[in-house]
Design a protein around this motif. Sequence first.
Motif, PDB file in Angstrom:
ATOM      1  N   ILE A  96       1.054  -0.675   0.108  1.00  0.00           N
ATOM      2  CA  ILE A  96       0.005  -0.317   0.109  1.00  0.00           C
ATOM      3  C   ILE A  96       0.848   1.008   0.230  1.00  0.00           C
ATOM      4  O   ILE A  96       2.040   1.231   0.525  1.00  0.00           O
ATOM      5  N   VAL A  97       0.881   2.280  -0.772  1.00  0.00           N
ATOM      6  CA  VAL A  97       1.017   3.740  -0.869  1.00  0.00           C
ATOM      7  C   VAL A  97       0.110   4.650  -1.018  1.00  0.00           C
ATOM      8  O   VAL A  97      -0.737   4.896  -1.890  1.00  0.00           O
ATOM      9  N   ALA A  98       0.038   4.984   0.902  1.00  0.00           N
ATOM     10  CA  ALA A  98      -1.033   6.206   1.195  1.00  0.00           C
ATOM     11  C   ALA A  98       0.158   7.096   0.389  1.00  0.00           C
ATOM     12  O   ALA A  98       0.132   7.783   1.821  1.00  0.00           O
ATOM     13  N   HIS A  99      -1.567   8.185   0.882  1.00  0.00           N
ATOM     14  CA  HIS A  99      -0.837   9.818   0.740  1.00  0.00           C
ATOM     15  C   HIS A  99      -2.301  10.730   0.861  1.00  0.00           C
ATOM     16  O   HIS A  99      -2.248  12.152   0.306  1.00  0.00           O
ATOM     17  N   GLY A 100      -3.444  10.466   0.811  1.00  0.00           N
ATOM     18  CA  GLY A 100      -4.514  11.312   1.006  1.00  0.00           C
ATOM     19  C   GLY A 100      -5.301  11.379   2.595  1.00  0.00           C
ATOM     20  O   GLY A 100      -3.771  10.867   3.646  1.00  0.00           O
ATOM     21  N   ILE A 133       3.679   5.405   3.127  1.00  0.00           N
ATOM     22  CA  ILE A 133       2.982   6.846   4.023  1.00  0.00           C
ATOM     23  C   ILE A 133       3.832   7.607   3.737  1.00  0.00           C
ATOM     24  O   ILE A 133       5.498   7.241   3.347  1.00  0.00           O
ATOM     25  N   CYS A 134       3.432   8.437   3.039  1.00  0.00           N
ATOM     26  CA  CYS A 134       3.922   9.566   1.279  1.00  0.00           C
ATOM     27  C   CYS A 134       5.013  10.901   2.935  1.00  0.00           C
ATOM     28  O   CYS A 134       3.694  11.684   3.438  1.00  0.00           O
ATOM     29  N   ARG A 135       5.856  10.847   2.642  1.00  0.00           N
ATOM     30  CA  ARG A 135       6.389  11.530   3.803  1.00  0.00           C
ATOM     31  C   ARG A 135       5.813  13.645   3.746  1.00  0.00           C
ATOM     32  O   ARG A 135       5.543  13.878   4.042  1.00  0.00           O
ATOM     33  N   ASN A 136       5.642  13.622   2.618  1.00  0.00           N
ATOM     34  CA  ASN A 136       5.378  14.902   1.790  1.00  0.00           C
ATOM     35  C   ASN A 136       3.110  15.375   2.363  1.00  0.00           C
ATOM     36  O   ASN A 136       3.316  16.314   2.544  1.00  0.00           O
ATOM     37  N   ALA A 137       2.956  14.441   2.186  1.00  0.00           N
ATOM     38  CA  ALA A 137       1.476  14.063   1.918  1.00  0.00           C
ATOM     39  C   ALA A 137       0.986  14.472   3.597  1.00  0.00           C
ATOM     40  O   ALA A 137       0.115  15.309   4.589  1.00  0.00           O
ATOM     41  N   ALA A 138       2.193  13.694   4.805  1.00  0.00           N
ATOM     42  CA  ALA A 138       1.858  13.604   6.492  1.00  0.00           C
ATOM     43  C   ALA A 138       2.104  15.003   6.707  1.00  0.00           C
ATOM     44  O   ALA A 138       1.610  15.994   7.003  1.00  0.00           O
ATOM     45  N   ALA A 158       5.337  10.134  -2.473  1.00  0.00           N
ATOM     46  CA  ALA A 158       4.304   8.593  -2.820  1.00  0.00           C
ATOM     47  C   ALA A 158       4.350   8.256  -3.832  1.00  0.00           C
ATOM     48  O   ALA A 158       4.652   7.182  -5.265  1.00  0.00           O
ATOM     49  N   MET A 159       4.634   9.305  -4.961  1.00  0.00           N
ATOM     50  CA  MET A 159       4.757   8.825  -6.386  1.00  0.00           C
ATOM     51  C   MET A 159       6.343   8.465  -6.523  1.00  0.00           C
ATOM     52  O   MET A 159       5.829   7.405  -7.641  1.00  0.00           O
ATOM     53  N   THR A 160       7.206   8.535  -6.342  1.00  0.00           N
ATOM     54  CA  THR A 160       8.542   8.009  -5.939  1.00  0.00           C
ATOM     55  C   THR A 160       7.910   6.654  -5.740  1.00  0.00           C
ATOM     56  O   THR A 160       9.413   5.876  -6.381  1.00  0.00           O
ATOM     57  N   ASP A 161       7.722   6.170  -4.738  1.00  0.00           N
ATOM     58  CA  ASP A 161       7.626   5.022  -4.528  1.00  0.00           C
ATOM     59  C   ASP A 161       6.708   3.825  -5.212  1.00  0.00           C
ATOM     60  O   ASP A 161       6.752   3.007  -5.338  1.00  0.00           O
ATOM     61  N   LEU A 162       5.566   4.907  -5.643  1.00  0.00           N
ATOM     62  CA  LEU A 162       4.886   3.747  -6.290  1.00  0.00           C
ATOM     63  C   LEU A 162       5.708   3.635  -7.948  1.00  0.00           C
ATOM     64  O   LEU A 162       5.540   2.296  -8.538  1.00  0.00           O
ATOM     65  N   ALA A 163       6.718   4.311  -8.546  1.00  0.00           N
ATOM     66  CA  ALA A 163       7.247   4.648  -9.822  1.00  0.00           C
ATOM     67  C   ALA A 163       8.554   3.466  -9.476  1.00  0.00           C
ATOM     68  O   ALA A 163       8.748   2.223  -9.805  1.00  0.00           O
ATOM     69  N   LYS A 164       8.955   3.369  -7.634  1.00  0.00           N
ATOM     70  CA  LYS A 164      10.308   1.605  -7.745  1.00  0.00           C
ATOM     71  C   LYS A 164       8.953   0.765  -7.595  1.00  0.00           C
ATOM     72  O   LYS A 164       9.589  -0.148  -8.072  1.00  0.00           O
ATOM     73  N   TRP A 165       8.333   0.893  -7.004  1.00  0.00           N
ATOM     74  CA  TRP A 165       7.193  -0.470  -6.683  1.00  0.00           C
ATOM     75  C   TRP A 165       7.507  -1.552  -8.395  1.00  0.00           C
ATOM     76  O   TRP A 165       7.259  -2.537  -8.644  1.00  0.00           O
ATOM     77  N   GLN A 166       6.692  -0.043  -9.175  1.00  0.00           N
ATOM     78  CA  GLN A 166       6.072  -0.549 -10.244  1.00  0.00           C
ATOM     79  C   GLN A 166       7.577  -0.939 -11.301  1.00  0.00           C
ATOM     80  O   GLN A 166       7.573  -1.918 -12.724  1.00  0.00           O
TER      81      GLN A 166
END
Length: 195
Positions: A96-100, A133-138, A158-166
């Motif tokens: 899970i990558v969460a940022h909302g 969890i996204c540090r920026n969103a937090a 979050a966006m860099t983490d999503l790209a990493k997993w993909q």
Amino acid sequence: MPQPLTAVLARAVSIRRAAQFLLLAFAAVLALAAPAAQAGPDDPSRFDGSPLGAQKAVYHFNYEKPEDLLQGLGYLQNHLRGLKEFGDLKHSHLVIVAHGNELHMLSRLNRGAYPDIYDKLKELTDQGVTIRICRNAAAARGYKPGDFYDLATVVPAAMTDLAKWQAAGYAYISGDAIRRTTRQDFLAKHPEVID
């Protein structure tokens, strides 16, 4: 010189078997070459229970309402159940990558508002799910990296983490939450449908 009757019968049986085989082979070729029969509007759907194997997936959570996280966690539970029944859960990995606004539910500072969330998260992480969890969103919501449950890891973005997993071969799954309606809800709005 005439052949004995047993030899004639044996040859006839052999020719019959060869003809049966050729007919079956011809029928198989026709069945494969012919387009699939079209089902009609009254025919039921089919169930595909074919093996899933091991899966790697990253779920993207970006919810407007914190409570929508519960629906997202339900997606994960369904995914895990499917892997248990039809796949290879032992060699699968879900992230899970969460940022909302679900970050409010993921913060240990808000346990009083969401007393049962830790247990739900623990149930998932015990089955191998990773929570990021996204540090920026937090920071945008007033949280520091240490304000979340120990089951989660805070990442730079979050966006860099999503790209990493993909990039590592994980399938991207949008965790969008919608207001669910039941068949009864649908029928109430569509009386023309006969139940």
